[in-house]
Design a protein around this motif. Structure first.
Motif, PDB file in Angstrom:
ATOM      1  N   ASP A  96       8.778  17.484  31.139  1.00 23.72           N
ATOM      2  CA  ASP A  96       9.770  18.187  30.760  1.00 23.72           C
ATOM      3  C   ASP A  96      10.942  17.621  30.828  1.00 23.72           C
ATOM      4  O   ASP A  96      11.992  17.938  29.953  1.00 23.72           O
ATOM      5  CB  ASP A  96      10.016  19.552  31.542  1.00 23.72           C
ATOM      6  CG  ASP A  96      10.545  20.457  31.272  1.00 23.72           C
ATOM      7  OD1 ASP A  96      11.070  20.291  30.031  1.00 23.72           O
ATOM      8  OD2 ASP A  96      11.087  21.635  31.778  1.00 23.72           O
ATOM      9  N   CYS A  99      12.471  16.343  27.253  1.00 22.58           N
ATOM     10  CA  CYS A  99      12.634  17.258  26.226  1.00 22.58           C
ATOM     11  C   CYS A  99      14.213  17.559  26.276  1.00 22.58           C
ATOM     12  O   CYS A  99      14.745  18.141  27.074  1.00 22.58           O
ATOM     13  CB  CYS A  99      12.036  18.671  26.534  1.00 22.58           C
ATOM     14  SG  CYS A  99      10.099  18.366  26.504  1.00 22.58           S
ATOM     15  N   ASP A 104      11.848  19.780  20.878  1.00 22.43           N
ATOM     16  CA  ASP A 104      11.153  18.941  21.975  1.00 22.43           C
ATOM     17  C   ASP A 104      10.259  19.983  22.941  1.00 22.43           C
ATOM     18  O   ASP A 104       9.236  19.678  23.401  1.00 22.43           O
ATOM     19  CB  ASP A 104      11.995  17.962  22.713  1.00 22.43           C
ATOM     20  CG  ASP A 104      12.522  16.963  21.751  1.00 22.43           C
ATOM     21  OD1 ASP A 104      11.915  16.570  20.711  1.00 22.43           O
ATOM     22  OD2 ASP A 104      13.799  16.282  22.177  1.00 22.43           O
ATOM     23  N   ARG A 105      11.055  20.925  23.348  1.00 22.55           N
ATOM     24  CA  ARG A 105      10.522  22.040  24.386  1.00 22.55           C
ATOM     25  C   ARG A 105       9.336  22.737  23.624  1.00 22.55           C
ATOM     26  O   ARG A 105       8.371  22.964  24.330  1.00 22.55           O
ATOM     27  CB  ARG A 105      11.677  22.828  24.893  1.00 22.55           C
ATOM     28  CG  ARG A 105      12.651  22.223  25.836  1.00 22.55           C
ATOM     29  CD  ARG A 105      13.482  23.459  26.277  1.00 22.55           C
ATOM     30  NE  ARG A 105      14.568  23.676  25.299  1.00 22.55           N
ATOM     31  CZ  ARG A 105      15.796  23.052  25.145  1.00 22.55           C
ATOM     32  NH1 ARG A 105      16.033  22.037  25.840  1.00 22.55           N
ATOM     33  NH2 ARG A 105      16.695  23.454  24.111  1.00 22.55           N
ATOM     34  N   GLN A 106       9.401  23.027  22.271  1.00 21.29           N
ATOM     35  CA  GLN A 106       8.087  23.656  21.558  1.00 21.29           C
ATOM     36  C   GLN A 106       7.101  22.610  21.686  1.00 21.29           C
ATOM     37  O   GLN A 106       5.792  22.987  22.025  1.00 21.29           O
ATOM     38  CB  GLN A 106       8.559  24.001  20.331  1.00 21.29           C
ATOM     39  CG  GLN A 106       7.485  24.463  19.407  1.00 21.29           C
ATOM     40  CD  GLN A 106       7.680  24.701  18.113  1.00 21.29           C
ATOM     41  OE1 GLN A 106       9.030  24.730  17.736  1.00 21.29           O
ATOM     42  NE2 GLN A 106       6.803  24.885  17.164  1.00 21.29           N
ATOM     43  N   HIS A 108       6.464  20.370  23.815  1.00 13.25           N
ATOM     44  CA  HIS A 108       6.263  20.208  25.113  1.00 13.25           C
ATOM     45  C   HIS A 108       5.237  21.376  25.658  1.00 13.25           C
ATOM     46  O   HIS A 108       4.121  21.163  26.198  1.00 13.25           O
ATOM     47  CB  HIS A 108       7.175  20.277  26.295  1.00 13.25           C
ATOM     48  CG  HIS A 108       6.866  20.369  27.637  1.00 13.25           C
ATOM     49  ND1 HIS A 108       6.500  19.308  28.302  1.00 13.25           N
ATOM     50  CD2 HIS A 108       7.219  21.388  28.560  1.00 13.25           C
ATOM     51  CE1 HIS A 108       6.278  19.604  29.697  1.00 13.25           C
ATOM     52  NE2 HIS A 108       6.695  20.951  29.590  1.00 13.25           N
ATOM     53  N   THR A 109       5.365  22.709  25.041  1.00 12.34           N
ATOM     54  CA  THR A 109       4.522  23.550  25.441  1.00 12.34           C
ATOM     55  C   THR A 109       2.941  23.314  24.590  1.00 12.34           C
ATOM     56  O   THR A 109       2.089  23.721  25.270  1.00 12.34           O
ATOM     57  CB  THR A 109       5.218  24.833  24.789  1.00 12.34           C
ATOM     58  OG1 THR A 109       6.475  24.920  25.552  1.00 12.34           O
ATOM     59  CG2 THR A 109       4.369  26.021  25.119  1.00 12.34           C
TER      60      THR A 109
END
Length: 567
Positions: A96, A99, A104-106, A108-109
């Protein structure tokens, strides 16, 4: 597996397709297969040549590395803007802390979901979509398709290449910058280096997708240096799809040679696997487009209306869209042209219609042995002619364009370079006319010295003196003793239109005559009679014009001689 020695597809150029379907329906099958390393291939070829010199084809085995066939080939169907993670991205987005953006967070999910479900369907083939930040920083050997072996030399991209690669991503990191240009200074004659870097880049509105391949040896996947560009897909949103390289379509595969010491050789196959439309669907789609075009045509007709604008009865409408193209052959540089229209009797124009104009100052350019100044100055004019007496004896007088060519130097010295005129064409259509000019000449050395040192030259008080002065009422115009000098020429492009109810009535009358002749069955007689009538009308018109152009005393003498001879 048998291959000829040169059985590689070397046509790696881009192909352009047009489609009315949504680009989201695009499906491409990509297959990569490792052949062998270059060193092993060279040794294998030498052995094959020595053992089989008489054969034209060479048996080339697909060597496996470390006994794993699955690591050396992969086939995948990729959709438009479908995100497939590489091994490098799978390791990067596991944390995490890496990100920084919502994208980037999407990712990561999604990576966590893939690791949990263990349903990742790709290993070597992955994609960079239009929103990925890695697209603008690809290495140089990944941004080019080459049929030759790739070298290990990595040259740095130019400034233009870097800017063009990042143009599409301006919307992601949009920066506020003051790029307004004052209206009083439209052209920046001394641009700074920063101004050039920030302004002189062409904006590209196309969406791009890259299909990549991790061609590293087995067990070493996830290194950026081993990523290679396989296919590039671009679309502009209006039905244009650009694919590079093109689909194989049954041809030989493409060749990819990796960099490094082993220089592995890979085969690349690209196929279009979009679902074909059924005949019923195609017919339904054609009917839908046909109905759409009919409705759009009806909508345009409702905007235009059924009544075509026509001038009143007995009035001729004349429209001219003209252009002053160029001027050449004049003595001095920095030319400009002043022109105006003169309307004869029975001609009129609209109240807001401008009857004069001035071009920009143009510096001449040397073409061959001539100095040519290209103006490309457009102008438009609309006039109306109303005949007081409908008589065949009256001759229609056309409007005239009078123009004057002048020069202006850096010391604000202006000189008259030439006078000329242009008669409105009597026939509609496109006309390219070159008008030759002259200027008044004052005898003596003083006039030439004045023109050279301080500017100025003899001018005409009445510009219509170039043709026939408007104040002239006599029968013969004499210019004896008036000295002039031939100068240059000016070229015009004229597009003329004429509109009158008489044209419509004549067309309808001609159609009625043709219909009557067809009913009588006289197809051949029709052409002969019409030709004879038109010939008589032209001959009568020419005789009338010739009679009007002759002096009156000569006409009287000819009539007297004719009477005496007949007596």
């Amino acid at each position: 597996m048998n291959f000829m020695a040169d059985s590689w597809n070397t046509d790696t150029g881009e192909a352009v397709y047009r489609s009315r379907d949504a680009v989201k329906n695009l499906r491409i099958r990509v297959r990569i297969e490792k052949v062998t390393s270059t060193a092993a291939l060279s040794q294998h070829l030498q052995q094959q040549v020595l053992s089989q010199q008489d054969r034209g084809d060479i048996e080339m085995e697909t060597l496996t590395s470390r006994g794993q066939t699955g690591d050396n080939e992969e086939e995948l169907v990729v959709g438009w803007q479908e995100k497939l993670f590489s091994q490098y991205e799978m390791e990067l987005f596991q944390s995490d802390a890496a990100c920084q953006t919502p994208l980037d967070r999407q990712y990561h999910t999604e990576v966590k979901a893939l690791n949990k479900s263990k349903r990742r369907r790709n290993h070597r083939i992955f994609t960079y979509t239009d929103h990925d930040r890695y697209t603008s920083c690809l290495p140089l050997h990944q941004l080019q398709h080459s049929t030759d072996l790739l070298t290990t030399t990595k040259s740095s991209p130019t400034f233009l290449a870097e800017r063009m690669a990042s143009v599409r991503h301006r919307r992601q990191d949009r920066r506020t910058m003051d790029c307004s240009i004052p209206k009083s200074k439209i052209v920046n004659w001394e641009p700074t280096e920063e101004f050039v870097k920030s302004s002189h880049v062409v904006n590209n509105a196309m969406q791009t997708m890259h299909i990549m391949g991790d061609l590293a040896p087995p067990g070493r996947l996830g290194q950026k240096d081993n990523e290679y560009l396989l296919v590039t897909i671009k679309t502009d949103g209006s039905g244009t799809v650009i694919v590079k390289p093109d689909f194989n379509k049954g041809k030989e595969p493409y060749r990819i040679v990796t960099a490094g010491e082993k220089r592995e050789v890979w085969r690349l196959t690209v196929e279009n696997v979009c679902t074909a439309m059924q005949p019923e669907e195609q017919e339904r789609e054609q009917n839908m487009y046909r109905d759409l075009y009919v409705r759009h045509k009806e909508y345009l007709n409702s905007l235009v209306g059924q009544d075509f604008e026509m001038p009143p009865l007995g009035i001729l409408r004349y429209l001219m869209n003209g252009e002053i193209v160029s001027a050449k052959g004049f003595e001095y540089d920095n030319l400009y042209i002043h022109f105006f229209m003169e309307l004869p009797n029975n001609w009129s124009s609209l109240p807001f219609q401008s009857l004069s104009g001035v071009t920009q100052t143009c510096r001449a350019k040397t073409l061959g042995k001539e100095n040519v100044a290209f103006f490309s100055y457009p102008f438009s004019f609309e006039a109306f002619y109303m005949s007081e007496k409908e008589s065949e004896e009256s001759i229609l007088q056309w409007p005239v364009i009078y123009f004057k060519v002048l020069s202006l130097d850096s010391w604000q010295r202006y000189r008259t370079e030439g006078y000329g005129y242009l008669l409105f064409p009597a026939m509609p259509g496109k006309h390219t006319i070159t008008c030759h000019t002259w200027r008044p000449l004052q005898m003596g050395t003083g006039s030439a010295l004045r023109r050279f040192f301080i500017g100025g030259s003899p001018e005409l008080e009445d510009h219509s003196y170039v043709r026939i002065p408007g104040t002239f009422k006599g029968e013969r115009l004499s210019r004896f003793g008036f000295c002039t000098e031939t100068t240059g020429s000016v070229t015009f492009n004229l597009h003329c239109l004429q509109q009158a109810r008489a044209f419509v009535d004549a067309t309808m009358l001609k159609k009625r005559r043709q219909k009557a002749f067809e009913q009588l069955g006289g197809f051949s007689q029709q052409g002969a009679v019409c030709t004879i009538l038109e010939a008589f009308q032209r001959a009568r018109r020419k005789m009338h014009e010739a009679r009007e152009s002759l002096p009156r005393d000569l006409v009287n003498t000819n009539s007297q001689l004719h009477i005496e001879s007949s007596a």
